[in-house]
Design a protein around this motif. Structure first.
Motif, mmCIF file in Angstrom:
data_model
loop_
_atom_site.group_PDB
_atom_site.id
_atom_site.type_symbol
_atom_site.label_atom_id
_atom_site.label_comp_id
_atom_site.label_asym_id
_atom_site.label_seq_id
_atom_site.Cartn_x
_atom_site.Cartn_y
_atom_site.Cartn_z
ATOM 1 N N UNK A 48 0.779 -1.227 0.000
ATOM 2 C CA UNK A 48 0.000 0.000 0.000
ATOM 3 C C UNK A 48 0.809 1.275 0.000
ATOM 4 N N UNK A 49 2.093 1.199 -0.352
ATOM 5 C CA UNK A 49 2.931 2.400 -0.298
ATOM 6 C C UNK A 49 2.712 3.291 -1.512
ATOM 7 N N UNK A 50 3.025 4.571 -1.341
ATOM 8 C CA UNK A 50 2.976 5.540 -2.436
ATOM 9 C C UNK A 50 4.361 5.763 -3.012
ATOM 10 N N UNK A 51 5.317 4.916 -2.655
ATOM 11 C CA UNK A 51 6.736 5.188 -2.921
ATOM 12 C C UNK A 51 7.371 4.231 -3.916
ATOM 13 N N UNK A 52 8.508 4.684 -4.454
ATOM 14 C CA UNK A 52 9.347 3.849 -5.300
ATOM 15 C C UNK A 52 10.810 4.263 -5.070
ATOM 16 N N UNK A 53 11.140 4.490 -3.791
ATOM 17 C CA UNK A 53 12.485 4.985 -3.470
ATOM 18 C C UNK A 53 13.425 3.895 -2.987
ATOM 19 N N UNK A 54 13.008 2.620 -3.108
ATOM 20 C CA UNK A 54 13.844 1.481 -2.700
ATOM 21 C C UNK A 54 14.261 1.566 -1.238
#
Length: 383
Positions: free
Chosen positions: A135-141
């Motif tokens: 459910x994250x809004x991220x793609x920052x590894x």
């Protein structure tokens, strides 16, 4: 009679604990002296904190942390009854619902808040962590999380690269000299039910970033950034983390947790069941009740009720599964440890009416009562 009740939440209706209590009340209408043990259930996603905290008599904590776009958010996490195990859902700090659709941009969103939750729990004495991905809004590894914990990610000039998925392509070196020393004594178990690698056609950017606001060009740039991050991580750690099944979970957060925090990625349902100590409770039980809002083909592919059924089958216990609705594919559960499954609705009704919390509780209670009246009658006939 001892009955273990471990049902998942009925999403949009009632929680696992509320549903379990309703079932227990139905059983006690037939067997007033029955021992009913309600173990809240979750699969590592939404509801995991509530399940593990209430199931262990723990407590909820609220911490103000950095949200996905850098703005403060009040995030809830749990500390289990042992006082040493923190339970964190990453979505509480960097979840997609925290970003309005028009502002979703995985080149900017950060997981820093997840690291800040870990820090808050560490300061309260926690050294064991259960973390639910999804459910994250991220793609920052996970670099935001790691930055909060003291890691530095620098470019060719020695300057910090910043945050968000867009910063990954600039990483030339990783510096761990400023990390919190307590991390060496911490253990992390992570609920992860996807096996995507970090990058490539099945990786974090291509599979998950579009739903987080990325267009085609952004997906390609994010994937290239993940590749650069993987190269820097391998140089720093001495081994590859990109190909680990689950590395791409939560926008690559899985890779950071395994590589830098030595986390163990586990099935969400199995992790929750193990943390609650359900197997010890099964030893002297006579029946097990599980279920969720809808039993269907997805349930038989590893969701929480199936985990309950598999554990119960090791002890030779009959398992009854209850649901708001039962799909035709759910019959596969009968060969996987579920003795019988039943829908709880008493007749045709609108979805809105069926999902009313009071109605769901009443239907669970009534169905449990009728099932145990049958069990009582059968026991009397055979005696």
């Amino acid at each position: 009679m001892k009955v273990i009740i471990a049902i998942d939440s009925f999403k949009g209706s009632i929680s696992s604990s509320e549903g379990g209590a309703a079932i227990a009340e139905g059983i006690k209408r037939v067997y007033p002296d029955a021992e009913t043990v309600v173990l809240p259930l979750a699969d590592g996603g939404e509801g995991t904190v509530e399940a593990l905290v209430s199931g262990s008599s723990g407590q909820l904590r609220t911490a103000s942390v950095t949200g996905p776009l850098g703005e403060p958010v009040d995030a809830i996490y749990g500390i289990m009854g042992d006082g040493e195990t923190a339970v964190i859902e990453v979505a509480a700090a960097c979840g997609l619902p925290l970003v309005s659709p028009e502002r979703r941009n995985p080149t900017l969103t950060t997981t820093r808040g997840v690291g800040e939750l870990i820090l808050d729990a560490m300061e309260r004495g926690c050294r064991s962590f259960v973390i639910g991905l999804g459910g994250s809004a991220t793609n920052d590894a996970g670099i935001g999380m790691l930055q909060a914990l003291g890691y530095r990610f620098v470019d060719d000039s020695g300057h910090e690269v910043g945050e968000g998925g867009g910063a990954l392509a600039r990483i030339a070196q990783i510096d761990a000299s400023g990390t919190r020393p307590e991390l060496t004594s911490c253990t992390f178990r992570v609920a992860c039910d996807v096996d995507n690698p970090l990058y490539g056609p099945d990786g974090a950017a291509y599979i998950f970033a579009p739903q987080k606001g990325a267009d085609a060009a952004m997906v390609e740039a994010l994937d290239q950034g993940l590749r650069q991050y993987a190269r820097a991580a391998e140089a720093h750690l001495g081994h590859d983390i990109a190909g680990i099944p689950g590395a791409g979970a939560a926008g690559g957060l899985g890779a950071a947790l395994v590589g830098f925090l030595r986390a163990e990625l586990l099935s969400g349902a199995e992790l929750v069941l193990d943390s609650l100590g359900i197997e010890a409770q099964l030893a002297d039980a006579q029946f097990v009740i599980t279920g969720e809002g809808r039993l269907d083909g997805q349930t038989s592919r590893g969701k929480a009720p199936l985990g309950v059924a598999r554990l119960a089958s090791r002890h030779g216990l009959p398992v009854i599964a209850l649901a708001g609705s039962v799909g035709s594919e759910a019959s596969a559960l009968n060969s996987q440890g579920v003795s019988a499954l039943f829908p709880i609705l008493s007749g045709p009704m609108t979805l809105e009416a069926a999902m009313d919390p009071k109605a769901t509780a009443a239907h669970l209670q009534g169905t449990a009562e009728q099932l145990f009246r049958l069990i009582q009658a059968t026991a009397g006939a055979s005696s």
